[in-house]
Write a protein that holds these residues in place. Structure first.
Motif, PDB file in Angstrom:
ATOM      1  N   GLU A  56     -29.268 -41.001   3.241  1.00  0.00           N
ATOM      2  CA  GLU A  56     -29.436 -42.296   3.887  1.00  0.00           C
ATOM      3  C   GLU A  56     -28.586 -43.394   3.255  1.00  0.00           C
ATOM      4  O   GLU A  56     -27.976 -44.216   3.960  1.00  0.00           O
ATOM      5  N   TYR A  57     -28.531 -43.428   1.919  1.00  0.00           N
ATOM      6  CA  TYR A  57     -27.804 -44.540   1.284  1.00  0.00           C
ATOM      7  C   TYR A  57     -26.307 -44.432   1.520  1.00  0.00           C
ATOM      8  O   TYR A  57     -25.598 -45.452   1.594  1.00  0.00           O
ATOM      9  N   VAL A  58     -25.784 -43.225   1.670  1.00  0.00           N
ATOM     10  CA  VAL A  58     -24.362 -43.075   1.988  1.00  0.00           C
ATOM     11  C   VAL A  58     -24.111 -43.471   3.442  1.00  0.00           C
ATOM     12  O   VAL A  58     -23.122 -44.163   3.755  1.00  0.00           O
ATOM     13  N   GLN A  59     -25.012 -43.076   4.327  1.00  0.00           N
ATOM     14  CA  GLN A  59     -24.865 -43.461   5.723  1.00  0.00           C
ATOM     15  C   GLN A  59     -24.976 -44.975   5.901  1.00  0.00           C
ATOM     16  O   GLN A  59     -24.254 -45.587   6.708  1.00  0.00           O
ATOM     17  N   ALA A  60     -25.866 -45.589   5.123  1.00  0.00           N
ATOM     18  CA  ALA A  60     -26.007 -47.043   5.205  1.00  0.00           C
ATOM     19  C   ALA A  60     -24.746 -47.745   4.716  1.00  0.00           C
ATOM     20  O   ALA A  60     -24.306 -48.746   5.311  1.00  0.00           O
TER      21      ALA A  60
ATOM     22  N   ARG B 283     -21.716 -46.615   4.833  1.00  0.00           N
ATOM     23  CA  ARG B 283     -20.693 -46.467   5.868  1.00  0.00           C
ATOM     24  C   ARG B 283     -20.966 -47.402   7.047  1.00  0.00           C
ATOM     25  O   ARG B 283     -20.038 -47.967   7.646  1.00  0.00           O
ATOM     26  N   ALA B 284     -22.242 -47.583   7.398  1.00  0.00           N
ATOM     27  CA  ALA B 284     -22.576 -48.476   8.508  1.00  0.00           C
ATOM     28  C   ALA B 284     -22.232 -49.916   8.201  1.00  0.00           C
ATOM     29  O   ALA B 284     -21.856 -50.685   9.098  1.00  0.00           O
TER      30      ALA B 284
ATOM     31  N   TYR C 198     -16.295 -34.801   1.648  1.00  0.00           N
ATOM     32  CA  TYR C 198     -16.632 -36.071   2.290  1.00  0.00           C
ATOM     33  C   TYR C 198     -15.846 -36.286   3.576  1.00  0.00           C
ATOM     34  O   TYR C 198     -16.399 -36.699   4.600  1.00  0.00           O
TER      35      TYR C 198
ATOM     36  N   THR D 242     -14.103 -46.053   2.041  1.00  0.00           N
ATOM     37  CA  THR D 242     -14.327 -44.679   1.598  1.00  0.00           C
ATOM     38  C   THR D 242     -14.164 -44.546   0.091  1.00  0.00           C
ATOM     39  O   THR D 242     -14.946 -43.857  -0.580  1.00  0.00           O
TER      40      THR D 242
ATOM     41  N   ARG E 228     -23.137 -36.673   1.577  1.00  0.00           N
ATOM     42  CA  ARG E 228     -22.615 -37.602   2.595  1.00  0.00           C
ATOM     43  C   ARG E 228     -23.590 -37.798   3.755  1.00  0.00           C
ATOM     44  O   ARG E 228     -23.429 -38.730   4.541  1.00  0.00           O
ATOM     45  N   GLU E 229     -24.589 -36.935   3.862  1.00  0.00           N
ATOM     46  CA  GLU E 229     -25.580 -37.063   4.931  1.00  0.00           C
ATOM     47  C   GLU E 229     -26.823 -37.822   4.489  1.00  0.00           C
ATOM     48  O   GLU E 229     -27.723 -38.033   5.303  1.00  0.00           O
TER      49      GLU E 229
END
Length: 471
Positions: A360-364, A366-367, A276, A372, A357-358
Motif C-alpha cells: 500500500e505505501y508504495v502504491q500511495a 506512486r499515486a 519494480y 521512481t 511494489r504491490e
C-alpha cells in the motif's frame, strides 16, 4: 636504511571497504530496528564467538596489508650524494613482525617441531666417505646441544612458558572488558565481573572471553615454540608453513570481501530495477543472468582469468615490482568472481521487489506522483537491506572456498601470491611421497576451516536476527 610505504590496489580497496563498514555501523546506531537486530547478534554466544574469530583473522589480514619497500643505501665514494634506491621486494608489516619465520629457510622438508630434515641425504664425512643420514636443520632446534635427549624437555618448557604468557594476557583483556562493563553499568568491578559471567553485560561477553582464552592458549605456546622450531614444519623449498598460512589469510579476506564491491552494485541495482519496472527491462535483465547461469561457472572464470593473464603478460611496463603484478591478478580475480556471482542475489532481490511494489505505501507514493528513483531509494531499498546483508555474509565463505578450488586447478591467484589454494595445490604431490608429507595440507585446511566455519556461524546468527520471518 629506511622504507617507503607502498599502497597496492587491493590494500586501498580493503581499507576503503573497512571504512565503509565502520561508517555503516555508525549510521546504524540512529536506526532503532538496526540497533535491535545487531543487539540480538551481540547477545548470541555463537555470534560473539564467531565474530571474535573473524576479527582476529581480519586483524592479521590488515597487518599484512600495510606494505612498504626498503630503501637500499648506495655504496661507494659518492654514496652520500646518490639517491637511495628502493628494493624490488615489497614487504608487509606482518613480514616485519614475523621476520624470523620468513627468513629461517631450511633446505627442504622438515616435520613439525623437528630438528632434522625429513628425508635422508648423502653426507660426506671427514675422511671422504659418503653415507646417507638425516641432516640437522639449520634453524629448527639449533639451540639444542643434544637434540635426541633435550627435545621433549625443551618443547614442554616452551609450551609452559607460552601458556603462562597466554594466561597473563587473558587476565589483562578480561580486566579491560569487565572494567568497561562496570563503567557502563556504574557498578563496582566485582559486580561488573558477575554481570559479564552471568551474561547480563548487554553483549555475550562471556562467550567472547572464553573464545579469546582458547585462542590465546593456542597462540601462546605456538609463539613460544616458533622462536626455536618450525611449528608446522617446512615445505619443499624450506619455507616455514606457519608463516605461509598466516600470509594466506589476507588473500582469503581479499577474495571474500572485495568481490562484494563488484557483486553488490550489480545485484542490487539490476534486481530492484527488474522487479519494480517489469516489462522489457525485466525481460532483458532476466535474459542476462539466465545466460550467465547457463554457462558453467568454472569455465567462464577460467576463460576470463586466462584473457586477463594475457593482458598482464603483454604489458609488463605497467608493474614496477612482482608484487604489483601479483596484486593486479588478484584484483582481476576479484572482478571476475564478482561478475559471475551476482546473479543469485539479483534474482532474490527481483522477487522481493515484485512483492514490495504491490504494497500500500508504495502504491500511495506512486499515486502522489513521487518519482521512481525516490520510491526505490526511500521505500524499496531499505526494506531489502536485510536480505543484502544476509546474502553477503553467507557468500563470504563460498568465495574463500572458490579461491582455493580455482588456485588448485591453476586458474586462481598468481603463483607468487600465497593462498590456501596454492598451498593445497603444492601439497597434492607431497601426499604421494613415502613417507607422506602431510603438514602443509593439514595447516592450510585447519586455518581455512576455522575461517569458513566462523563465517558460516556468524551468517546464521545474522540471518536469524535480521530475517523478520525467523522466530
Amino acid at each position: 636504511m629506511g622504507f617507503q610505504p607502498v599502497v597496492l590496489w587491493t590494500d586501498l580497496l580493503l581499507f576503503g571497504l573497512l571504512g565503509c563498514i565502520l561508517l555503516a555501523a555508525w549510521s546504524a546506531r540512529r536506526s532503532e530496528p538496526m540497533r535491535a537486530a545487531w543487539g540480538r547478534v551481540g547477545a548470541s554466544g555463537v555470534g560473539m564467538t564467531s565474530l571474535t574469530l573473524l576479527l582476529i583473522f581480519v586483524l592479521v589480514g590488515l597487518v599484512d596489508s600495510l606494505h612498504y619497500r626498503e630503501r637500499l643505501a648506495p655504496a661507494g665514494v659518492a654514496a652520500a650524494e646518490t639517491k637511495p634506491q628502493l628494493s624490488t621486494d615489497v614487504r608487509s608489516a606482518l613480514d616485519a613482525l614475523a621476520e624470523p619465520l620468513r627468513t629461517r629457510v631450511e633446505k627442504t622438508y622438515s616435520a613439525p617441531l623437528a630438528w632434522q630434515l625429513f628425508a635422508r641425504q648423502t653426507v660426506e664425512g671427514k675422511d671422504g666417505s659418503q653415507h646417507r643420514e638425516f641432516p640437522r636443520l639449520k634453524y629448527g632446534g639449533a639451540g639444542l646441544q643434544y637434540p635426541e635427549q633435550d627435545l621433549a624437555g625443551d618443547v614442554a618448557g616452551r609450551i609452559a612458558t607460552g601458556l603462562a604468557a597466554a594466561a597473563g594476557g587473558w587476565l589483562v583483556l578480561a580486566g579491560a572488558v569487565v572494567g568497561l562493563v562496570a563503567r557502563s553499568r556504574r557498578v563496582p568491578f566485582g559486580a561488573g565481573w558477575r554481570a559479564v559471567w552471568r551474561g547480563k553485560g548487554g553483549l555475550a561477553w562471556r562467550a567472547m572471553l572464553l573464545t579469546l582464552a582458547g585462542v590465546l592458549l593456542l597462540v601462546g605456546p605456538v609463539t613460544a615454540l616458533a622462536t626455536e622450531y618450525h611449528v608446522f614444519g617446512t615445505d619443499k623449498v624450506g619455507q616455514d608453513v606457519l608463516f605461509l598460512t598466516l600470509k594466506s589469510i589476507r588473500t582469503a579476506l581479499v577474495i571474500g570481501t572485495l568481490t562484494t564491491l563488484v557483486t553488490l552494485p550489480l545485484a542490487v541495482a539490476l534486481g530492484i530495477v527488474a522487479g519494480y519496472l517489469g516489462g522489457w527491462v525485466d525481460d532483458v535483465i532476466q535474459y542476462v543472468y539466465t545466460v550467465l547461469n547457463s554457462i558453467p561457472g568454472v569455465l567462464l572464470i577460467a576463460a576470463a582469468v586466462l584473457m586477463m593473464q594475457v593482458v598482464i603478460d603483454t604489458h609488463p611496463q605497467w608493474f614496477e615490482t612482482a608484487a604489483e603484478r601479483a596484486d593486479a591478478r588478484l584484483l582481476a580475480l576479484c572482478l571476475i568472481l564478482g561478475m559471475t556471482s551476482w546473479t543469485g542475489l539479483c534474482r532474490l532481490l527481483r522477487g522481493e521487489t515484485l512483492k514490495l511494489r504491490e504494497l500500500e505505501y508504495v502504491q500511495a507514493a506512486r499515486a502522489f506522483g513521487v518519482s521512481t528513483t525516490r520510491i526505490l531509494a526511500r521505500h524499496v531499498l531499505p526494506n531489502l537491506m536485510h536480505l543484502v546483508l544476509i546474502a553477503l555474509v553467507m557468500d563470504f565463505s563460498g568465495l574463500v572456498l572458490a579461491e582455493a578450488v580455482l588456485s588448485y586447478v591453476g586458474i586462481g591467484v598468481d603463483p607468487n601470491t600465497i593462498s590456501f589454494g596454492t598451498m593445497i595445490n603444492a601439497a597434492r604431490m607431497e601426499l604421494a611421497r613415502e613417507p607422506m608429507v602431510w603438514w602443509s595440507l593439514v595447516a592450510a585446511f585447519i586455518f581455512m576451516f576455522v575461517l569458513v566455519l566462523a563465517a558460516n556461524l556468524f551468517a546464521d546468527v545474522v540471518r536469524d536476527a535480521f530475517d523478520p520471518r525467523a522466530s
